[in-house]
Design a protein around this motif. Structure first.
Motif, PDB file in Angstrom:
ATOM      1  N   ARG A 192       0.841  -1.196   0.000  1.00  0.00           N
ATOM      2  CA  ARG A 192       0.000   0.000   0.000  1.00  0.00           C
ATOM      3  C   ARG A 192       0.879   1.250   0.000  1.00  0.00           C
ATOM      4  NH1 ARG A 192      -4.439   1.612   4.701  1.00  0.00           N
ATOM      5  NH2 ARG A 192      -5.011   3.655   3.829  1.00  0.00           N
ATOM      6  N   GLY A 193       0.511   2.238  -0.805  1.00  0.00           N
ATOM      7  CA  GLY A 193       1.330   3.438  -0.939  1.00  0.00           C
ATOM      8  C   GLY A 193       2.197   3.432  -2.185  1.00  0.00           C
ATOM      9  N   SER A 194       2.082   2.380  -2.998  1.00  0.00           N
ATOM     10  CA  SER A 194       2.801   2.367  -4.287  1.00  0.00           C
ATOM     11  C   SER A 194       2.298   3.506  -5.158  1.00  0.00           C
ATOM     12  CB  SER A 194       2.585   1.023  -4.993  1.00  0.00           C
ATOM     13  OG  SER A 194       3.136  -0.037  -4.238  1.00  0.00           O
ATOM     14  N   LEU A 195       3.180   4.034  -6.007  1.00  0.00           N
ATOM     15  CA  LEU A 195       2.866   5.221  -6.810  1.00  0.00           C
ATOM     16  C   LEU A 195       3.087   4.952  -8.294  1.00  0.00           C
ATOM     17  CD1 LEU A 195       4.720   7.883  -4.614  1.00  0.00           C
ATOM     18  CD2 LEU A 195       2.250   7.479  -4.671  1.00  0.00           C
ATOM     19  N   TYR A 196       2.252   5.600  -9.107  1.00  0.00           N
ATOM     20  CA  TYR A 196       2.473   5.569 -10.557  1.00  0.00           C
ATOM     21  C   TYR A 196       2.309   6.984 -11.099  1.00  0.00           C
ATOM     22  CZ  TYR A 196       2.249   4.434 -15.506  1.00  0.00           C
ATOM     23  OH  TYR A 196       2.496   4.375 -16.853  1.00  0.00           O
ATOM     24  N   LEU A 197       3.351   7.477 -11.789  1.00  0.00           N
ATOM     25  CA  LEU A 197       3.333   8.791 -12.416  1.00  0.00           C
ATOM     26  C   LEU A 197       3.126   8.615 -13.911  1.00  0.00           C
ATOM     27  CD1 LEU A 197       3.696  11.876 -12.244  1.00  0.00           C
ATOM     28  CD2 LEU A 197       6.170  11.504 -12.570  1.00  0.00           C
ATOM     29  N   ASP A 198       2.123   9.318 -14.444  1.00  0.00           N
ATOM     30  CA  ASP A 198       1.695   9.173 -15.842  1.00  0.00           C
ATOM     31  C   ASP A 198       1.783  10.530 -16.532  1.00  0.00           C
ATOM     32  OD1 ASP A 198       0.402   8.630 -18.206  1.00  0.00           O
ATOM     33  OD2 ASP A 198      -1.442   7.905 -17.303  1.00  0.00           O
ATOM     34  N   LEU A 199       2.680  10.662 -17.524  1.00  0.00           N
ATOM     35  CA  LEU A 199       2.868  11.906 -18.282  1.00  0.00           C
ATOM     36  C   LEU A 199       2.490  11.674 -19.733  1.00  0.00           C
ATOM     37  CD1 LEU A 199       6.383  12.939 -16.886  1.00  0.00           C
ATOM     38  CD2 LEU A 199       4.143  13.713 -16.082  1.00  0.00           C
ATOM     39  N   ASN A 200       1.710  12.598 -20.306  1.00  0.00           N
ATOM     40  CA  ASN A 200       1.248  12.447 -21.684  1.00  0.00           C
ATOM     41  C   ASN A 200       1.252  13.776 -22.417  1.00  0.00           C
ATOM     42  OD1 ASN A 200      -0.009   9.519 -21.761  1.00  0.00           O
ATOM     43  ND2 ASN A 200      -0.702  10.454 -19.849  1.00  0.00           N
ATOM     44  N   LEU A 218       6.426   3.391 -12.417  1.00  0.00           N
ATOM     45  CA  LEU A 218       5.804   2.718 -11.284  1.00  0.00           C
ATOM     46  C   LEU A 218       6.841   2.512 -10.189  1.00  0.00           C
ATOM     47  CD1 LEU A 218       3.459   1.074  -9.974  1.00  0.00           C
ATOM     48  CD2 LEU A 218       4.421  -0.942 -11.135  1.00  0.00           C
ATOM     49  N   LYS A 219       6.467   2.895  -8.960  1.00  0.00           N
ATOM     50  CA  LYS A 219       7.307   2.647  -7.791  1.00  0.00           C
ATOM     51  C   LYS A 219       6.501   1.806  -6.818  1.00  0.00           C
ATOM     52  CE  LYS A 219      10.062   4.825  -4.167  1.00  0.00           C
ATOM     53  NZ  LYS A 219      10.520   6.116  -3.543  1.00  0.00           N
ATOM     54  N   VAL A 220       6.886   0.530  -6.669  1.00  0.00           N
ATOM     55  CA  VAL A 220       6.167  -0.395  -5.797  1.00  0.00           C
ATOM     56  C   VAL A 220       6.802  -0.349  -4.408  1.00  0.00           C
ATOM     57  CG1 VAL A 220       5.384  -2.758  -5.445  1.00  0.00           C
ATOM     58  CG2 VAL A 220       5.626  -1.858  -7.769  1.00  0.00           C
ATOM     59  N   GLY A 224      11.126  -3.022  -4.569  1.00  0.00           N
ATOM     60  CA  GLY A 224      11.760  -2.254  -5.625  1.00  0.00           C
ATOM     61  C   GLY A 224      12.034  -3.048  -6.887  1.00  0.00           C
ATOM     62  N   GLU A 225      12.141  -4.381  -6.782  1.00  0.00           N
ATOM     63  CA  GLU A 225      12.372  -5.209  -7.970  1.00  0.00           C
ATOM     64  C   GLU A 225      11.248  -5.055  -8.996  1.00  0.00           C
ATOM     65  OE1 GLU A 225      13.259  -7.968  -4.382  1.00  0.00           O
ATOM     66  OE2 GLU A 225      12.030  -6.224  -4.833  1.00  0.00           O
ATOM     67  N   LEU A 226      10.068  -4.678  -8.522  1.00  0.00           N
ATOM     68  CA  LEU A 226       8.902  -4.577  -9.404  1.00  0.00           C
ATOM     69  C   LEU A 226       8.736  -3.192 -10.018  1.00  0.00           C
ATOM     70  CD1 LEU A 226       6.310  -6.508  -7.207  1.00  0.00           C
ATOM     71  CD2 LEU A 226       7.731  -7.396  -9.066  1.00  0.00           C
ATOM     72  N   SER A 227       9.528  -2.225  -9.571  1.00  0.00           N
ATOM     73  CA  SER A 227       9.430  -0.868 -10.115  1.00  0.00           C
ATOM     74  C   SER A 227      10.016  -0.832 -11.519  1.00  0.00           C
ATOM     75  CB  SER A 227      10.164   0.128  -9.207  1.00  0.00           C
ATOM     76  OG  SER A 227       9.603   0.122  -7.910  1.00  0.00           O
ATOM     77  N   TYR A 228       9.435  -0.007 -12.377  1.00  0.00           N
ATOM     78  CA  TYR A 228       9.917   0.082 -13.753  1.00  0.00           C
ATOM     79  C   TYR A 228       9.386   1.357 -14.410  1.00  0.00           C
ATOM     80  CZ  TYR A 228       5.233  -1.413 -15.160  1.00  0.00           C
ATOM     81  OH  TYR A 228       3.868  -1.479 -15.339  1.00  0.00           O
ATOM     82  N   THR A 229       9.910   1.631 -15.613  1.00  0.00           N
ATOM     83  CA  THR A 229       9.470   2.764 -16.436  1.00  0.00           C
ATOM     84  C   THR A 229       8.880   2.227 -17.733  1.00  0.00           C
ATOM     85  OG1 THR A 229      11.164   4.231 -15.514  1.00  0.00           O
ATOM     86  CG2 THR A 229      10.211   4.858 -17.645  1.00  0.00           C
ATOM     87  N   ASP A 230       7.803   2.836 -18.188  1.00  0.00           N
ATOM     88  CA  ASP A 230       7.218   2.446 -19.471  1.00  0.00           C
ATOM     89  C   ASP A 230       7.049   3.667 -20.361  1.00  0.00           C
ATOM     90  OD1 ASP A 230       3.891   3.039 -19.621  1.00  0.00           O
ATOM     91  OD2 ASP A 230       4.795   3.127 -17.641  1.00  0.00           O
ATOM     92  N   ALA A 231       7.015   3.445 -21.667  1.00  0.00           N
ATOM     93  CA  ALA A 231       6.888   4.525 -22.635  1.00  0.00           C
ATOM     94  C   ALA A 231       6.027   4.074 -23.808  1.00  0.00           C
ATOM     95  CB  ALA A 231       8.260   4.976 -23.131  1.00  0.00           C
TER      96      ALA A 231
END
Length: 284
Positions: A192-200, A218-220, A224-231
């Protein structure tokens, strides 16, 4: 307004006189014209789409297979809104369920300053019947359901949104860490408290063509192993009453966790690998 030439033929004088008279009469007629209709108290819109893949934050939810999606939105002129949206998902990712995702959301949009829109809301992701397996064929009572709070800001073609997991992120906690993802994780508590930042950013290229660019991260929490960046980079066009789009999607998600095998746990597919997603959609 056109400028009259310096020399006016005499045969044009009657027409000019009539035009002048009409210009005097028009204001009086305008006073009798009905006032413009006020904005409707609410609007109800729907959408339906066919997609070659369903990517959520860059991760395939359909085992890199096609998806049919649709939604319904209610918007009040005060800025308050409610909506629902649904898509098929893979039973290889959401086990023991109906192969369905249903999203329910609501919020309030308003303008804090000229040309800016602020969007505050809550979104629930539901997977009817789906339960995690602690081992192949061994179902638990642990759900994938997730609730997020979000705040979005937009101006013109730009938008940004931050989502906060108000529950454990899609069911990940100390109890489920060993089996919630393709590879086991150490038990580090809840997410709980994981964050996702979405820029468009969307750019109108003319002729009904729009170029879209997206960057997300995404910051889990605690994992931290599950955090990643998508584009994503996309092109879309309105044609024949439909919106046609093609998008190149990619992530740097760790494939050790973001994979899913078939019912036998074999033929695992990397769900975050780069790929092209095609879509055709209709709004009504």
């Amino acid at each position: 307004m056109k400028t009259l030439p310096s020399k006016i033929p005499s045969r044009a004088l009657p027409a000019l006189a009539a035009s002048a008279l009409l210009s005097l009469v028009q204001p009086a007629l305008a006073q009798d014209a009905p006032a413009s209709q006020p904005a409707p108290e609410y609007t109800l819109t729907g959408n339906l789409s066919l997609n070659s893949d369903y990517r959520f934050r860059g991760i395939s939810q359909t085992w890199r297979l096609p998806a049919v999606q649709g939604g319904l939105d209610y918007s009040h002129r005060s800025g308050f809104y409610l909506g629902s949206w649904a898509s098929n998902v893979s039973g290889n990712s959401y086990i023991n369920g109906a192969g369905l995702e249903v999203d329910l959301y609501g919020g309030w949009r308003f303008s804090p300053a000229a040309d800016w829109t602020l969007d505050l809301g809550v979104l629930a992701y539901l997977y009817p019947g789906a339960r995690m397996n602690s081992a192949p064929g061994v179902a638990t009572d642990r759900r994938y359901d997730n609730v997020e709070l979000y705040a979005g800001l937009s101006r013109g073609g730009f938008s940004a949104k931050l989502s906060y997991a108000a529950t454990d992120y899609f069911g990940l906690n100390a109890t489920t860490a060993g089996y919630a993802f393709f590879s086991a994780l150490p038990e580090r508590g809840g997410s709980r408290g994981s964050l996702y930042l979405d820029l468009n950013y969307n750019l109108d290229l003319g002729h009904g063509v729009t170029l879209g660019a997206h960057l997300g991260h995404l910051k889990v929490r605690h994992y931290g192993e599950l955090s990643y960046t998508d584009a994503k980079l996309s092109l879309s066009r309105e044609m024949l009453g439909l919106n046609w789009s093609a998008a190149l999607v990619g992530t740097n998600a760790d494939k050790a966790f973001y994979q899913a095998g078939n019912a036998a746990g074999q033929d695992a597919k990397r769900l975050g690998r780069s790929g092209v997603v095609l879509s055709v959609a209709k709004t009504f």
